[in-house]
Design an enzyme around this catalytic site. Sequence first.
Site, PDB file in Angstrom:
ATOM      1  N   CYS A 141      33.916  39.689  40.146  1.00  0.00           N
ATOM      2  CA  CYS A 141      32.772  38.781  39.968  1.00  0.00           C
ATOM      3  C   CYS A 141      31.648  39.492  39.221  1.00  0.00           C
ATOM      4  O   CYS A 141      31.153  40.532  39.674  1.00  0.00           O
ATOM      5  CB  CYS A 141      32.255  38.287  41.321  1.00  0.00           C
ATOM      6  SG  CYS A 141      30.866  37.129  41.156  1.00  0.00           S
ATOM      7  N   GLN A 160      40.743  35.254  49.395  1.00  0.00           N
ATOM      8  CA  GLN A 160      39.953  36.316  48.756  1.00  0.00           C
ATOM      9  C   GLN A 160      38.647  36.587  49.494  1.00  0.00           C
ATOM     10  O   GLN A 160      37.920  35.662  49.853  1.00  0.00           O
ATOM     11  CB  GLN A 160      39.628  35.980  47.301  1.00  0.00           C
ATOM     12  CG  GLN A 160      38.965  37.153  46.573  1.00  0.00           C
ATOM     13  CD  GLN A 160      38.508  36.828  45.176  1.00  0.00           C
ATOM     14  OE1 GLN A 160      37.514  36.121  45.002  1.00  0.00           O
ATOM     15  NE2 GLN A 160      39.213  37.337  44.163  1.00  0.00           N
ATOM     16  N   ASN A 174      44.947  37.387  33.500  1.00  0.00           N
ATOM     17  CA  ASN A 174      43.882  36.386  33.591  1.00  0.00           C
ATOM     18  C   ASN A 174      43.032  36.424  32.321  1.00  0.00           C
ATOM     19  O   ASN A 174      42.524  37.476  31.950  1.00  0.00           O
ATOM     20  CB  ASN A 174      43.025  36.676  34.828  1.00  0.00           C
ATOM     21  CG  ASN A 174      41.925  35.655  35.055  1.00  0.00           C
ATOM     22  OD1 ASN A 174      40.901  35.971  35.633  1.00  0.00           O
ATOM     23  ND2 ASN A 174      42.116  34.421  34.626  1.00  0.00           N
ATOM     24  N   GLY A 175      42.918  35.262  31.659  1.00  0.00           N
ATOM     25  CA  GLY A 175      42.067  35.173  30.483  1.00  0.00           C
ATOM     26  C   GLY A 175      42.756  34.553  29.285  1.00  0.00           C
ATOM     27  O   GLY A 175      43.920  34.833  29.004  1.00  0.00           O
ATOM     28  N   ALA A 183      41.521  30.033  35.621  1.00  0.00           N
ATOM     29  CA  ALA A 183      40.312  29.628  36.333  1.00  0.00           C
ATOM     30  C   ALA A 183      39.681  28.441  35.615  1.00  0.00           C
ATOM     31  O   ALA A 183      39.924  27.296  35.964  1.00  0.00           O
ATOM     32  CB  ALA A 183      39.335  30.804  36.422  1.00  0.00           C
ATOM     33  N   GLU A 184      38.910  28.720  34.569  1.00  0.00           N
ATOM     34  CA  GLU A 184      38.215  27.646  33.864  1.00  0.00           C
ATOM     35  C   GLU A 184      39.193  26.643  33.260  1.00  0.00           C
ATOM     36  O   GLU A 184      38.934  25.436  33.248  1.00  0.00           O
ATOM     37  CB  GLU A 184      37.325  28.241  32.777  1.00  0.00           C
ATOM     38  CG  GLU A 184      36.345  27.251  32.192  1.00  0.00           C
ATOM     39  CD  GLU A 184      35.294  27.907  31.319  1.00  0.00           C
ATOM     40  OE1 GLU A 184      35.590  28.178  30.137  1.00  0.00           O
ATOM     41  OE2 GLU A 184      34.185  28.162  31.820  1.00  0.00           O
ATOM     42  N   HIS A 201      41.872  40.783  34.826  1.00  0.00           N
ATOM     43  CA  HIS A 201      41.093  39.886  33.959  1.00  0.00           C
ATOM     44  C   HIS A 201      40.712  40.697  32.732  1.00  0.00           C
ATOM     45  O   HIS A 201      39.996  41.697  32.841  1.00  0.00           O
ATOM     46  CB  HIS A 201      39.848  39.398  34.705  1.00  0.00           C
ATOM     47  CG  HIS A 201      39.068  38.364  33.944  1.00  0.00           C
ATOM     48  ND1 HIS A 201      38.111  37.578  34.544  1.00  0.00           N
ATOM     49  CD2 HIS A 201      39.100  37.977  32.645  1.00  0.00           C
ATOM     50  CE1 HIS A 201      37.583  36.753  33.650  1.00  0.00           C
ATOM     51  NE2 HIS A 201      38.174  36.990  32.481  1.00  0.00           N
ATOM     52  N   PRO A 243      40.864  32.284  42.271  1.00  0.00           N
ATOM     53  CA  PRO A 243      39.794  32.042  43.245  1.00  0.00           C
ATOM     54  C   PRO A 243      38.524  31.648  42.499  1.00  0.00           C
ATOM     55  O   PRO A 243      38.129  32.319  41.544  1.00  0.00           O
ATOM     56  CB  PRO A 243      39.628  33.408  43.927  1.00  0.00           C
ATOM     57  CG  PRO A 243      40.126  34.402  42.921  1.00  0.00           C
ATOM     58  CD  PRO A 243      41.204  33.715  42.148  1.00  0.00           C
ATOM     59  N   LYS A 281      41.868  41.738  42.439  1.00  0.00           N
ATOM     60  CA  LYS A 281      41.573  41.120  41.140  1.00  0.00           C
ATOM     61  C   LYS A 281      40.405  41.880  40.535  1.00  0.00           C
ATOM     62  O   LYS A 281      39.358  42.029  41.172  1.00  0.00           O
ATOM     63  CB  LYS A 281      41.227  39.646  41.330  1.00  0.00           C
ATOM     64  CG  LYS A 281      40.960  38.896  40.023  1.00  0.00           C
ATOM     65  CD  LYS A 281      40.735  37.404  40.297  1.00  0.00           C
ATOM     66  CE  LYS A 281      40.593  36.622  38.986  1.00  0.00           C
ATOM     67  NZ  LYS A 281      39.355  36.933  38.268  1.00  0.00           N
TER      68      LYS A 281
END
Length: 441
Positions: free
Chosen positions: A123, A94, A223-224, A247-248, A190, A31, A162
């Site tokens: 976030c 989300q 994640n990461g 993500a990125e 993450h 997301p 998440k």
Amino acid sequence: MTSETSSIPQKLAGYDFYHQVLKSPKYVVAPMVDQSELAWRILSRRHGAQVTYTPMINAKRFADVRNKTFRELNFNLGNKEEGSLVLDRPLIIQFCGDDPEKILEAAKVLEPHCDAIDINLGCPQDIAKRGHYGAFLQDDWDLIYRIINTLHRNLQVPVTAKFRVFPSVEKTVEYAKMLENAGAQILTCHGRTREQRGVLSGLADWTKIKAVKEAVSVPVFANGNILYFSDIQACLDATGADAVMSAEGNLYNPALFRPALGIQDSEDGSQQNPSTSSYTEHVPHTDLALEYLEIVKSLKTPTGYGTIKGHLFKLLRPGLATAIDLRDRMGKGPNHSTARAMALEDKEEGQAGNSVVQFFEEIVNELKGRMESAAAVAEGSEESQVQIDSTTGLRLVPPWLSQPYFRPPLPPPPSNKRAKKDMIEFIESRRRVADAEEAPL
């Protein structure tokens, strides 16, 4: 491109949900605020993504029935494209917030149009701190438990979460077990702390993700640190996770998961050589950009001008690094007011906002010509191939191909007080720039 959304399927849990509804995915798009919108989700699926998430939606604002415009901008139900079985599944929506009942109220509106509802506990941005959501709920475990458990007990689709890790493995594991006990059916871990963001992101800690995976009985997404397709198996091996989320990495290269299509198509299920296979993750970024813009034009659901612009700046970054004039032209393009006026004019003429897209297409096509010329000049030389840097071990990818973005490292720690003050000011300025880049345009 339209399709009806389905009725709510039978609610499954844990690995039954992971296998039967999500179809055992390994490649997941995260997301991302203003960046994992419908058009981008479609593009990502075409290039190997198996599950996608919507951008984070503010539950308090979405729950207010008077906020019709906010609802339409965040999840468009009228055009019957978002959440459609043909275009947009599997899909996880989300939400963020700190009021269990408001989040439930908002989730009830959208549960028929997705496969699960995710709670944002990760976030780290200042807006999340001000709004008391995301990673800034980490200090209130009772509230988090109530949020997840309220959704778990009252929704007809599973709830997932998440989250970011804590500095210690022990607290991270304890936190993950609490989320599972509250009713979360998938945990996305993450491997960075709340403080690791922007210029201070650093590396994600896979050892903490591994500890989470070993401590819980529900599926875990890692994640990461996913920059290349080869990083995926390395992450899965190191963590034991069931899938990786990008993500990125996806934003700078939506073809990141593309080699997975080659594995699926190969007779023995083996991975093909990524440098020679037609399923390579390094494809002309201008082709990806034009494909994305075609998707935007094909949809009834509008894509925001700032969203399109943000995607193109990231995706075309390697080429725009030398095409300064095109970068400036795109940056100085229509402002929001002009873009809205162009969209209204197109609507009156039945063109579905094509003038805005055409503005971007002209720039991308011009960049495409320059990149093709550069590739032709380099043809047959080492510069035309993906190589490995003998010093760093990193790939050297030609600037006309899609590739990850590496954040520049911070300089070494200063040795005196004055230098330390300068360093703090430098880091804060870098952070403000990073936050501006991640904020909605």
